[in-house]
Write a protein that holds these residues in place. Structure first.
Motif, mmCIF file in Angstrom:
data_model
loop_
_atom_site.group_PDB
_atom_site.id
_atom_site.type_symbol
_atom_site.label_atom_id
_atom_site.label_comp_id
_atom_site.label_asym_id
_atom_site.label_seq_id
_atom_site.Cartn_x
_atom_site.Cartn_y
_atom_site.Cartn_z
ATOM 1 N N GLU A 182 12.384 4.594 15.832
ATOM 2 C CA GLU A 182 12.399 3.329 15.515
ATOM 3 C C GLU A 182 11.492 3.044 14.306
ATOM 4 N N ARG A 183 11.966 1.920 13.635
ATOM 5 C CA ARG A 183 11.154 1.279 12.611
ATOM 6 C C ARG A 183 9.750 0.907 13.286
ATOM 7 N N ASN A 184 8.696 0.893 12.592
ATOM 8 C CA ASN A 184 7.396 0.519 13.203
ATOM 9 C C ASN A 184 7.253 -0.993 13.138
ATOM 10 N N ALA B 12 20.189 -4.968 16.710
ATOM 11 C CA ALA B 12 20.670 -5.747 15.694
ATOM 12 C C ALA B 12 21.014 -5.097 14.500
ATOM 13 N N HIS B 13 20.150 -4.294 14.233
ATOM 14 C CA HIS B 13 20.231 -3.279 12.910
ATOM 15 C C HIS B 13 21.711 -2.656 12.840
ATOM 16 N N ALA B 14 21.871 -2.071 13.882
ATOM 17 C CA ALA B 14 23.565 -1.291 14.071
ATOM 18 C C ALA B 14 24.658 -2.502 13.654
ATOM 19 N N VAL C 90 17.286 -10.695 1.890
ATOM 20 C CA VAL C 90 16.675 -9.376 1.877
ATOM 21 C C VAL C 90 17.712 -8.478 0.896
ATOM 22 N N ILE C 91 18.848 -8.836 0.877
ATOM 23 C CA ILE C 91 19.626 -7.801 0.010
ATOM 24 C C ILE C 91 19.545 -8.009 -1.406
ATOM 25 N N VAL C 92 19.586 -9.625 -1.595
ATOM 26 C CA VAL C 92 19.127 -10.116 -2.999
ATOM 27 C C VAL C 92 17.813 -9.170 -3.623
ATOM 28 N N THR D 23 14.336 -3.033 -6.900
ATOM 29 C CA THR D 23 14.454 -1.567 -6.665
ATOM 30 C C THR D 23 15.077 -0.929 -7.997
ATOM 31 N N THR D 24 16.343 -1.402 -8.405
ATOM 32 C CA THR D 24 16.872 -0.963 -9.505
ATOM 33 C C THR D 24 16.375 -1.317 -10.636
ATOM 34 N N SER D 25 15.605 -2.387 -10.804
ATOM 35 C CA SER D 25 15.060 -2.695 -11.864
ATOM 36 C C SER D 25 13.625 -1.842 -12.186
ATOM 37 N N THR D 26 13.081 -1.545 -11.116
ATOM 38 C CA THR D 26 12.041 -0.577 -11.415
ATOM 39 C C THR D 26 12.391 0.895 -11.753
ATOM 40 N N ALA D 27 13.498 1.340 -11.148
ATOM 41 C CA ALA D 27 13.942 2.756 -11.654
ATOM 42 C C ALA D 27 14.246 2.734 -12.826
ATOM 43 N N MET D 28 14.666 1.419 -13.546
ATOM 44 C CA MET D 28 15.295 1.416 -14.864
ATOM 45 C C MET D 28 13.923 1.345 -15.735
ATOM 46 N N GLY E 124 6.352 4.508 2.388
ATOM 47 C CA GLY E 124 7.771 4.545 3.425
ATOM 48 C C GLY E 124 7.174 3.452 4.636
ATOM 49 N N VAL E 125 8.211 2.840 5.167
ATOM 50 C CA VAL E 125 7.969 1.935 6.326
ATOM 51 C C VAL E 125 7.702 3.209 7.488
ATOM 52 N N PRO E 126 6.604 3.440 8.010
ATOM 53 C CA PRO E 126 6.667 4.535 8.928
ATOM 54 C C PRO E 126 7.685 4.052 10.167
ATOM 55 N N PHE F 79 16.579 7.390 -1.795
ATOM 56 C CA PHE F 79 17.177 6.332 -0.927
ATOM 57 C C PHE F 79 17.201 6.535 0.495
ATOM 58 N N SER F 80 16.199 7.362 1.012
ATOM 59 C CA SER F 80 15.885 7.759 2.311
ATOM 60 C C SER F 80 17.317 8.548 3.006
ATOM 61 N N VAL F 81 17.189 8.654 4.418
ATOM 62 C CA VAL F 81 18.446 9.569 4.871
ATOM 63 C C VAL F 81 18.395 8.717 6.374
ATOM 64 N N ARG G 71 19.966 6.780 9.600
ATOM 65 C CA ARG G 71 20.776 5.338 9.938
ATOM 66 C C ARG G 71 20.274 4.338 9.017
ATOM 67 N N HIS G 72 19.073 4.418 8.581
ATOM 68 C CA HIS G 72 18.608 3.194 7.677
ATOM 69 C C HIS G 72 18.594 3.778 6.159
ATOM 70 N N MET G 73 19.241 4.692 5.872
ATOM 71 C CA MET G 73 19.260 4.924 4.271
ATOM 72 C C MET G 73 19.915 3.929 3.628
ATOM 73 N N CYS G 74 19.517 3.896 2.322
ATOM 74 C CA CYS G 74 19.932 2.531 1.573
ATOM 75 C C CYS G 74 21.475 2.424 1.782
ATOM 76 N N ILE G 75 21.669 1.172 2.071
ATOM 77 C CA ILE G 75 23.103 0.918 2.029
ATOM 78 C C ILE G 75 23.672 0.451 0.646
ATOM 79 N N GLY G 76 22.903 0.257 -0.270
ATOM 80 C CA GLY G 76 23.408 -0.082 -1.426
ATOM 81 C C GLY G 76 23.346 0.822 -2.581
ATOM 82 N N GLN G 77 23.227 2.310 -2.274
ATOM 83 C CA GLN G 77 22.832 3.253 -3.392
ATOM 84 C C GLN G 77 24.149 3.362 -4.400
HETATM 85 C C1 HEM Z 1 17.214 2.479 -7.146
HETATM 86 C C2 HEM Z 1 17.537 1.555 -6.078
HETATM 87 C C3 HEM Z 1 17.281 1.896 -4.877
HETATM 88 C C4 HEM Z 1 16.272 2.490 -4.063
HETATM 89 C C5 HEM Z 1 15.322 3.491 -4.504
HETATM 90 C C6 HEM Z 1 16.539 1.917 -2.831
HETATM 91 C C7 HEM Z 1 15.690 2.493 -1.569
HETATM 92 C C8 HEM Z 1 15.828 2.287 -0.235
HETATM 93 C C9 HEM Z 1 15.191 2.818 0.661
HETATM 94 C C10 HEM Z 1 13.964 3.949 0.742
HETATM 95 C C11 HEM Z 1 15.717 2.400 2.082
HETATM 96 C C12 HEM Z 1 15.136 2.624 3.325
HETATM 97 C C13 HEM Z 1 14.189 1.940 3.910
HETATM 98 C C14 HEM Z 1 13.786 2.343 5.270
HETATM 99 O O1 HEM Z 1 13.884 3.492 5.497
HETATM 100 O O2 HEM Z 1 13.035 1.368 5.909
HETATM 101 C C15 HEM Z 1 16.582 1.330 1.461
HETATM 102 C C16 HEM Z 1 17.089 0.574 2.363
HETATM 103 C C17 HEM Z 1 17.951 -0.587 2.177
HETATM 104 N N1 HEM Z 1 18.276 -0.716 0.609
HETATM 105 FE FE1 HEM Z 1 18.026 0.168 -0.846
HETATM 106 N N2 HEM Z 1 17.428 1.027 -2.846
HETATM 107 C C18 HEM Z 1 17.836 0.623 -3.808
HETATM 108 C C19 HEM Z 1 19.050 -0.188 -4.218
HETATM 109 C C20 HEM Z 1 19.466 -1.114 -3.273
HETATM 110 C C21 HEM Z 1 20.511 -1.961 -3.582
HETATM 111 C C22 HEM Z 1 21.320 -2.053 -5.012
HETATM 112 C C23 HEM Z 1 20.765 -2.705 -2.353
HETATM 113 C C24 HEM Z 1 21.944 -3.556 -2.203
HETATM 114 C C25 HEM Z 1 22.606 -4.313 -3.079
HETATM 115 C C26 HEM Z 1 19.810 -2.218 -1.506
HETATM 116 C C27 HEM Z 1 19.751 -2.552 -0.176
HETATM 117 C C28 HEM Z 1 19.090 -1.822 0.839
HETATM 118 C C29 HEM Z 1 19.377 -2.361 2.213
HETATM 119 C C30 HEM Z 1 20.310 -3.620 2.870
HETATM 120 C C31 HEM Z 1 18.340 -1.444 2.961
HETATM 121 C C32 HEM Z 1 18.315 -1.517 4.378
HETATM 122 C C33 HEM Z 1 19.129 -0.520 5.113
HETATM 123 C C34 HEM Z 1 19.073 -0.346 6.704
HETATM 124 O O3 HEM Z 1 18.127 -0.638 7.147
HETATM 125 O O4 HEM Z 1 20.169 0.001 7.237
HETATM 126 N N3 HEM Z 1 19.187 -1.151 -1.952
HETATM 127 N N4 HEM Z 1 16.642 1.183 0.123
#
Ligand code: HEM
Length: 500
Positions: free
Chosen positions: A104-106, A127-129, A296-298, A304-309, A368-370, A432-434, A436-442
């Protein structure tokens, strides 16, 4: 009544006891702790404070790279924490393995009061699920397709603003600010039903300014939380101004979410799927949970995206060969500027490689969040790790390690094109991680990044106006999020593009 001398003696005894306890603890951590055989520098193994100081200085990412270079793919970076840079560690730590407990997340990073709602970033797995199920529909392929016109509208607005600024000559813009304006506007519109109007006005919104300062706050809380009772003291010691800003931020978010919920038309936004979910299911997302999660989502979806760009533009301007190649790709792929939309820009292979390479050298989620190893212990990368240990893959050292990438400090987008770089371990590259918690918005992130960069590279010739103060992206501080330096870039309009 105690005599003064008695109080003095008690004080000395208490202090002495404290020092003795600390000294014994240090000796235990180094010589007897179950992690004692894991490699790492003595000072990091002995006390948590070394890690805290590195995090608070803003250069933990650089320290971790140095430590992994010296000690190998797994390093003990605190008495109870291991850092990994191995591709296998992604699987072992973050994915569900048959016959293994979930890691689990730390909780130290995101501790909350019992009355406060959970967020999708929290550590409560139930709650996460539930949140994941509720939000999933907002981030599907179809959802991103439906959201594309709104995305395109804001990007068009930014490009037109730049063109107006550059009429007859060139304009200088701080792209770090502008990328924040446009990405936060898009996320806000999709979450609150209205933007922050930063792109149209060319100025930041207080909501965004406050949120961008949260990184340092999260880092501080993550440090203090290691010393339990200090957390309450910190909450009490927060300056009045900071507390007021936090309250303002929370209230503004609540107000904006309420406004969104009053909108009658069905919008293809991030909230829509949750509303449908709440209609159909019994384990609903409450109003408080929705407010927190939208906030959180905003943030997670914009910073994140602005950093990558910003990282991509930084390295492109430092690497003329890559800049020429990507400009040629974008400018030959499209006859007219208006042809560049979310769908068409997804086919730009070299641009995608640029973004990947920019995320490799400047991962938005650098540290990363351990996760926490469950009670019975786990095998990670073939070695036993006792229960309670914090474990994580840290992206910055993993993506910059010479054990994973050839010429790791160089910007070489070609390594992400098919089969061009057999010496690179691309399996370790998981921005974007891998699991259950991988990025939902990738999907959404990719749509946004490709579109914005393609539009900029098509419409303008880019050059430095002021040389950046850094030579390498990693020289900047990171407190969970990068503390980005301004990037003053000159935009020269290409003659064949139109101004509205
Ligand atoms: C280059 C852009 C992005 C990167 C590199 C990125 C990276 C990540 C990473 C590494 C995690 C995993 C965090 C963890 O393991 O604790 C994560 C989770 C998450 N990201 Fe992104 N993200 C990006 C863009 C976005 C966008 C565009 C959205 C939504 C519009 C978003 C929403 C989320 C949410 C809600 C989580 C939590 C997912 C969960 O715990 O199930 N991210 N992101």
């Amino acid at each position: 009544m105690y005599a003064m001398a008695d109080i003095g003696t008690m004080f000395v005894l208490l202090c002495g006891g404290g020092v003795l306890y600390a000294a014994l603890r240090v000796l235990y951590n180094i010589f007897l702790h179950p992690l004692r055989r894991y490699p790492g520098p003595m000072l990091w193994k002995a006390i948590r404070l070394t890690w805290i100081v590195a995090l608070q200085r803003g250069y933990l990412h650089q320290d971790l790279l140095r430590l992994h270079d010296q000690y190998g793919p797994v390093v003990r970076i605190a008495p109870n924490e291991l850092s990994y840079i191995d591709a296998q560690a992604w699987k072992d730590i973050y994915t569900s393995r048959l016959g293994h407990a979930v890691l689990e997340r730390n909780p130290v990073w995101f501790r909350k009061k019992p009355a406060e709602p959970w967020s999708i970033m929290g550590y409560d797995e139930d709650a996460h699920a539930r949140f994941r199920r509720a939000f999933m529909g907002s981030f599907s392929e179809k959802a991103v397709k439906d959201q594309s016109p709104l995305l395109e509208k804001y990007v068009e607005m930014m490009v037109q603003r730049f063109k107006q600024m550059a009429v007859g000559a060139s304009a200088t813009v701080d792209v770090v600010s502008w990328l924040n304006f446009v990405t936060f506007d898009i996320s806000a519109d999709l979450s609150f039903g209205e933007s922050f109007e930063s792109t149209s006005k060319g100025e930041p919104h207080p909501w965004v300014e406050i949120a961008c300062r949260f990184g340092k706050g999260v880092a501080l809380v993550a440090s203090i939380n290691h010393y339990g009772p200090l957390e309450s003291l910190l909450r009490m010691a927060l300056p009045k101004k900071v507390r007021e800003k936090m309250i303002y931020h929370r209230e503004l978010t609540a107000q904006m979410v309420r406004k969104r919920l009053q909108l009658q038309d069905e919008r293809p936004d991030f909230v829509n799927a949750v509303l449908k979910y709440n209609q159909e299911k019994t384990d609903k997302v409450t109003a408080e949970e929705l407010e927190l999660n939208m906030s959180v989502i905003v943030f997670a979806g914009s910073e994140t995206t602005s950093t990558a760009m910003a990282s991509a533009l930084f390295y492109l301007l430092k690497t003329p060969a890559a800049m020429n190649r990507v400009m040629e790709e974008v400018r030959t792929a499209f006859k007219h500027e208006e042809d560049i939309v979310v769908n068409s820009s997804s086919k730009l292979e070299y641009l995608s490689a640029i973004i990947n390479e920019a995320m490799r050298l400047g991962p938005p989620s650098a540290i990363g969040v351990p996760r926490v190893v469950s009670e019975g212990g786990e095998e990670i990368c073939g070695r036993w790790v006792p229960g309670g240990t914090f474990v994580g893959v840290n992206q910055y050292p993993a993506f910059r390690s010479a054990t994973n990438f050839s010429d790791p400090e160089a910007f070489i987008p070609e390594r992400f094109l098919d089969k061009q770089s057999p010496d690179d371990n691309l399996a370790v590259f998981q921005p974007f991680s891998v699991g259950r918690h991988m990025c939902i918005g990738q999907r959404f992130a990719w749509a946004e990044m490709r579109l914005i960069l393609a539009r900029l590279l098509y419409a303008f010739d880019l050059s430095w106006d002021v040389a950046p103060t850094i030579d390498d992206w990693g020289e900047q501080q990171t407190f969970i999020f990068w503390q980005k330096e301004p990037l003053q870039i000159r935009l020269k309009r290409r003659d064949d593009t139109n101004v509205v």
